[in-house]
Write an enzyme that holds these catalytic residues in place. Structure first.
Site, PDB file in Angstrom:
ATOM      1  N   ALA A  30       0.830  -1.207   0.000  1.00 27.71           N
ATOM      2  CA  ALA A  30       0.000   0.000   0.000  1.00 27.71           C
ATOM      3  C   ALA A  30       0.867   1.261   0.000  1.00 27.71           C
ATOM      4  O   ALA A  30       1.937   1.285  -0.591  1.00 27.71           O
ATOM      5  CB  ALA A  30      -0.989  -0.041   1.169  1.00 27.71           C
ATOM      6  N   SER A  31       0.416   2.285   0.698  1.00 30.09           N
ATOM      7  CA  SER A  31       1.075   3.594   0.615  1.00 30.09           C
ATOM      8  C   SER A  31       2.424   3.661   1.312  1.00 30.09           C
ATOM      9  O   SER A  31       3.120   4.676   1.219  1.00 30.09           O
ATOM     10  CB  SER A  31       0.153   4.672   1.194  1.00 30.09           C
ATOM     11  OG  SER A  31      -1.011   4.795   0.406  1.00 30.09           O
ATOM     12  N   THR A  32       2.825   2.585   2.004  1.00 30.06           N
ATOM     13  CA  THR A  32       4.149   2.610   2.655  1.00 30.06           C
ATOM     14  C   THR A  32       5.278   2.725   1.634  1.00 30.06           C
ATOM     15  O   THR A  32       6.390   3.132   1.989  1.00 30.06           O
ATOM     16  CB  THR A  32       4.372   1.353   3.517  1.00 30.06           C
ATOM     17  OG1 THR A  32       4.310   0.183   2.692  1.00 30.06           O
ATOM     18  CG2 THR A  32       3.329   1.265   4.630  1.00 30.06           C
TER      19      THR A  32
END
Length: 603
Positions: free
Chosen positions: A322-324
């Site tokens: 995801a956005s990591t």
């Protein structure tokens, strides 16, 4: 003449009788002679050896397995005395029947004892080497067997050592458990000891050779009844080596309650050394059930648990990052000249690809307005990264992500998964479809087909903290007081090296900015750099998320990864809570608690 004939006939009759009387003894003597020749000449060596084996017995001396400690020398795994049921097959008759009788007598599971016997009896072993059928017998079982022991020749209750994990579930996936090997396991260890348990998972498996030591032998003389006479020679066993892990048991035990009733994983490591300070996979199990149990049902209940307590999510779990990974993709866009720090993109909540009427929606319905790279990371703008991924080719995306360790093993001293960085070839081969621009767009926010492990995400973000240096993560700090080696796996060089610090500044603002997605964990005592993530696990398509979330198993995963304190980070923490929905509200506070505990415990 008649008299001569009479005496002549009489002599012939007596001669025939004599011959008949002698034939049988001569035949018997001939057979004896042949057998003597067979025993002394033809097979003399064979029977001499068998005779010697009946008199001379080689006994295995098992080494003491090495102990395991945490970084502060707290004992994690020990060897404790235990009463165990042993069998010397050479001294037993009607063995299967007796095993069943003893199982009934001691209230043990027949199938469990029979399974151990049948597997161990097939393995290479010295004559008269005992097989351990059951461990951790209680006083009542010992007393019951003692009363009936005369009936069960070849069986005995002896004192032995069993592996005991001091904190039980706390470090189950790190330490692992012991068990009896399958036939193909024997070749994997140079120190395999037939009839003895080996490490099946975790540190017990990875460092089995170091922990197990070397087997010894004792040559004994027995009398005709099998009783001990004397020791002829002895080669002592060599004890296994002790291990000191980098794990901080206090930190581990502090963080575990946050995972109560939840599935997920946590990795905490020192960015500069790669030493793992805490590693959690939830749910967990008690390794002592495998190390010393005599209950097949108890073991089977763990194997059959649909929550997967044996599965190490921290190193084997595959999740969308995801956005990591947005900070990493930001570096890719900068390095390829797709954007610079002043590039502005209008984020109205949706992104469209020419010729495709379907919108790619951002997590914020109305969007983030005018967005540059720093703001895109701080507020986690999906549309900004849709746009940059669209302009980057899949080859460039794949190449850059693999530089940071995605799609391959981190080389941690534990079993781990490769994860997945998809490309055109992979999709055509596994999905049977061509690669579309939409696939690249989804990859731009760590979604789509991409999968990563918690240890991979941790290592990749540590690269930013280390300004491009890729450090191998490790669980073992010392082997018999000899430190393990800090190992660099390479260096990532950016076209503009100042981008490392600028990306870190953006990650600091994720926490410090009022609009940052992890502003709720801001602390005046120290500075954190981090990134939240919310991993979608079911495609929304025409459904609203509120409808999808009615099924708890379809809810998004919550992620957070960060390191502190800036500018000299001592600890990086990655948290994944399966179906936790919000990285900001669910995962980030757990990491914050870990930072508070670790960074302030000595104050």
């Amino acid at each position: 003449m008649k008299i001569k004939k009479f005496f002549s006939g009489k002599r012939d009759s007596e001669s025939r009788k004599l011959v008949l009387y002698l034939i049988l003894p001569i035949f018997i003597m001939f057979i004896v002679l042949l057998q003597t020749i067979n025993l002394t000449v033809i097979n003399g060596k064979k029977y001499e050896t068998q005779s010697e084996n009946n008199r001379i017995v080689s006994r295995t001396i098992y080494p003491t397995r090495g102990l395991i400690y945490d970084t502060e020398d707290k004992l994690l795994v020990e060897n404790i005395a235990s009463s165990q049921l042993n069998l010397i097959p050479e001294r037993s008759t009607d063995t299967l029947k007796k095993i069943k009788e003893i199982a009934d007598l001691l209230n043990l599971e027949k199938s469990f004892l029979l399974d151990i016997y049948e597997r161990q009896i097939k393995k290479p072993r010295y004559p008269f080497q005992p097989i351990t059928l059951a461990k951790s017998l209680n006083d009542e079982q010992i007393a019951l067997f003692s009363v009936s022991s005369e009936k069960y020749k070849g069986f005995s209750v002896e004192t032995g050592l069993v592996r005991s994990v001091v904190n039980k579930k706390s470090l189950a996936h790190v330490l692992g458990y012991m068990g009896y090997s399958e036939s193909n396991d024997e070749n994997k260890s140079s120190n395999f000891i037939s009839g003895n348990q080996i490490g099946i998972s975790g540190i017990e498996k990875t460092y089995h050779d170091q922990l197990s030591g070397k087997v010894g032998t004792r040559i004994e003389e027995k009398d005709v009844s099998g009783k001990f006479v004397r020791v002829l020679s002895e080669n002592n066993a060599e004890s296994g080596k002790d291990l000191k892990l980098s794990i901080d048991l206090d930190l581990q035990n502090f963080l575990i309650p946050f995972f109560e009733g939840q599935k997920g994983a946590l990795v905490a490591l020192e960015p500069k050394s790669g030493l793992i300070k805490a590693m959690i996979s939830s749910p967990a199990y008690d390794p002592n059930i495998f190390n010393s149990s005599s209950s097949l049902a108890e073991i089977q209940s763990i194997f059959n648990d649909d929550q997967g307590p044996l599965f190490n999510r921290a190193t084997m779990g595959n999740y969308p990052p995801a956005s990591t990974i947005k900070p990493i993709l930001g570096l890719a866009a900068l390095d390829e000249g797709i954007v610079d720090w002043n590039t502005i993109i209008q984020d109205d909540g949706e992104f469209y690809v020419e010729g495709d009427p379907r919108p790619y929606r951002g997590w914020k319905e109305d969007g983030h307005g005018k967005v540059d790279l720093e703001k895109a990371i701080v507020e986690s703008s999906d549309v900004y990264f849709y746009s940059t991924a669209y302009d980057l080719t899949i080859k460039k995306l794949e190449s850059f992500l693999k530089k940071f360790g995605f799609g391959g093993k981190t080389n941690i001293d534990a079993e781990e998964s490769n994860g997945l960085v998809p490309n055109e070839k992979w999709k055509l081969g596994y999905i049977g479809e061509f690669w579309f621009k939409g696939d690249s767009i989804n990859l731009g926010i760590g979604q789509g087909y991409m999968l990563s492990t918690p240890i991979q995400i941790s290592q990749s973000i540590a690269v930013i903290a280390n300004r491009g240096e890729i450090i191998k993560p490790r669980l073992v700090e010392e082997i018999d007081e000899s430190p393990t080696e800090l190992k660099s796996l390479g260096k990532i060089n950016l076209k503009d090296e100042t981008n490392w610090e600028k990306i870190e500044k953006s990650m600091i603002e994720v926490i410090n900015s009022p609009n940052g997605t992890a502003n709720n964990i801001k602390d005046s005592r120290y500075v954190i750099a981090g990134k939240t993530g919310t991993a979608q696990i079911k495609s929304y398509e025409d459904q609203e998320y509120e409808d999808i979330r009615e099924n708890p198993f379809f809810r998004d995963h919550a992620l957070f990864v960060g390191y502190a304190p800036i500018p000299n980070p001592e600890l990086l923490i990655l948290v994944i809570i399966e179906n936790g929905e919000s990285g900001s509200r669910v995962a980030a506070p757990i990491a914050k608690a870990g930072f508070d505990y670790y960074l302030t415990k000595n104050e």
